[in-house]
Design a protein around this motif. Structure first.
Motif, PDB file in Angstrom:
ATOM      1  N   PHE A  34      41.540  42.047  35.462  1.00 44.92           N
ATOM      2  CA  PHE A  34      41.762  40.605  35.519  1.00 44.92           C
ATOM      3  C   PHE A  34      43.146  40.334  34.930  1.00 44.92           C
ATOM      4  N   GLN A  60      45.542  36.893  33.129  1.00 42.55           N
ATOM      5  CA  GLN A  60      45.558  35.513  32.676  1.00 42.55           C
ATOM      6  C   GLN A  60      46.985  35.108  32.353  1.00 42.55           C
ATOM      7  N   ARG A  89      41.555  32.952  33.608  1.00 41.00           N
ATOM      8  CA  ARG A  89      41.574  34.380  33.893  1.00 41.00           C
ATOM      9  C   ARG A  89      41.136  34.575  35.343  1.00 41.00           C
ATOM     10  N   PHE A 102      40.562  37.316  38.817  1.00 44.73           N
ATOM     11  CA  PHE A 102      40.312  38.666  39.304  1.00 44.73           C
ATOM     12  C   PHE A 102      41.552  39.227  39.988  1.00 44.73           C
ATOM     13  N   TYR A 109      44.020  42.475  31.768  1.00 47.32           N
ATOM     14  CA  TYR A 109      42.879  43.004  31.033  1.00 47.32           C
ATOM     15  C   TYR A 109      42.053  43.908  31.934  1.00 47.32           C
ATOM     16  N   ALA A 125      38.178  45.468  32.392  1.00 41.96           N
ATOM     17  CA  ALA A 125      36.811  45.124  32.033  1.00 41.96           C
ATOM     18  C   ALA A 125      35.877  46.089  32.740  1.00 41.96           C
ATOM     19  N   TYR A 129      33.589  38.898  40.702  1.00 42.17           N
ATOM     20  CA  TYR A 129      34.902  38.268  40.575  1.00 42.17           C
ATOM     21  C   TYR A 129      34.913  37.249  39.432  1.00 42.17           C
ATOM     22  N   ASN A 130      33.775  37.062  38.818  1.00 42.87           N
ATOM     23  CA  ASN A 130      33.609  36.087  37.739  1.00 42.87           C
ATOM     24  C   ASN A 130      33.782  36.789  36.402  1.00 42.87           C
ATOM     25  N   SER A 131      34.812  36.468  35.671  1.00 45.27           N
ATOM     26  CA  SER A 131      35.110  37.165  34.425  1.00 45.27           C
ATOM     27  C   SER A 131      34.037  36.963  33.366  1.00 45.27           C
ATOM     28  N   SER A 132      33.268  35.902  33.457  1.00 42.61           N
ATOM     29  CA  SER A 132      32.307  35.592  32.393  1.00 42.61           C
ATOM     30  C   SER A 132      31.132  36.574  32.336  1.00 42.61           C
ATOM     31  N   TYR A 181      31.352  39.848  32.397  1.00 40.19           N
ATOM     32  CA  TYR A 181      31.742  41.136  31.831  1.00 40.19           C
ATOM     33  C   TYR A 181      31.594  41.120  30.319  1.00 40.19           C
ATOM     34  N   TRP A 206      35.642  44.445  27.324  1.00 40.64           N
ATOM     35  CA  TRP A 206      37.016  44.083  27.637  1.00 40.64           C
ATOM     36  C   TRP A 206      37.982  44.902  26.798  1.00 40.64           C
TER      37      TRP A 206
END
Length: 122
Positions: free
Chosen positions: A37, A39, A45, A47, A95, A97, A104-107, A109, A112
């Protein structure tokens, strides 16, 4: 202790290349997909790229397709992101993960790395 450590960031002129690496330690990551990812300052953030445990499946954001290549070492514990033809809009903290599936959703994971800064000058 399960840990992800990124390296390879830096400052590069537009059109240049960088190679990021992510080293995973700990047996926790057996069978895990690895994902990059990024940011940018003031942005969410997003993908960038992902690779399955076997390395047979790779996925890319449209913005980097054809310029970035994700790969996995033979030991499965290292993942690299080769970034070519870099643009100023690629400037961000990158980053890695890990999770036992790709999203594709960082939340979603829970593992990190600390992040590595990539700056592309115009």
């Amino acid at each position: 202790q399960a840990q992800l450590v990124e390296s390879g960031g830096g400052l590069v002129p537009a059109g240049g290349s960088l190679r990021l690496s992510c080293a995973a330690s700990g047996s926790t990551f057996t069978g895990y997909a690895m994902v990059w990812f990024r940011q940018a300052s003031g942005k969410e953030r997003e993908f960038v790229a992902a690779i399955t445990w076997s390395g047979a499946g790779t996925y890319y954001a449209d913005s980097v397709k054809g310029r970035f290549t994700i790969s996995r070492g033979n030991d499965k514990n290292t993942v690299s992101l080769q970034m070519n033809t870099l643009k100023p809009e690629d400037t961000a903290v990158y980053y890695c993960a890990a999770r036992n599936f790709i999203s594709y959703n960082s939340s979603v994971y829970n593992y990190w790395g600390q992040g590595t800064q990539v700056t592309v000058s115009s």
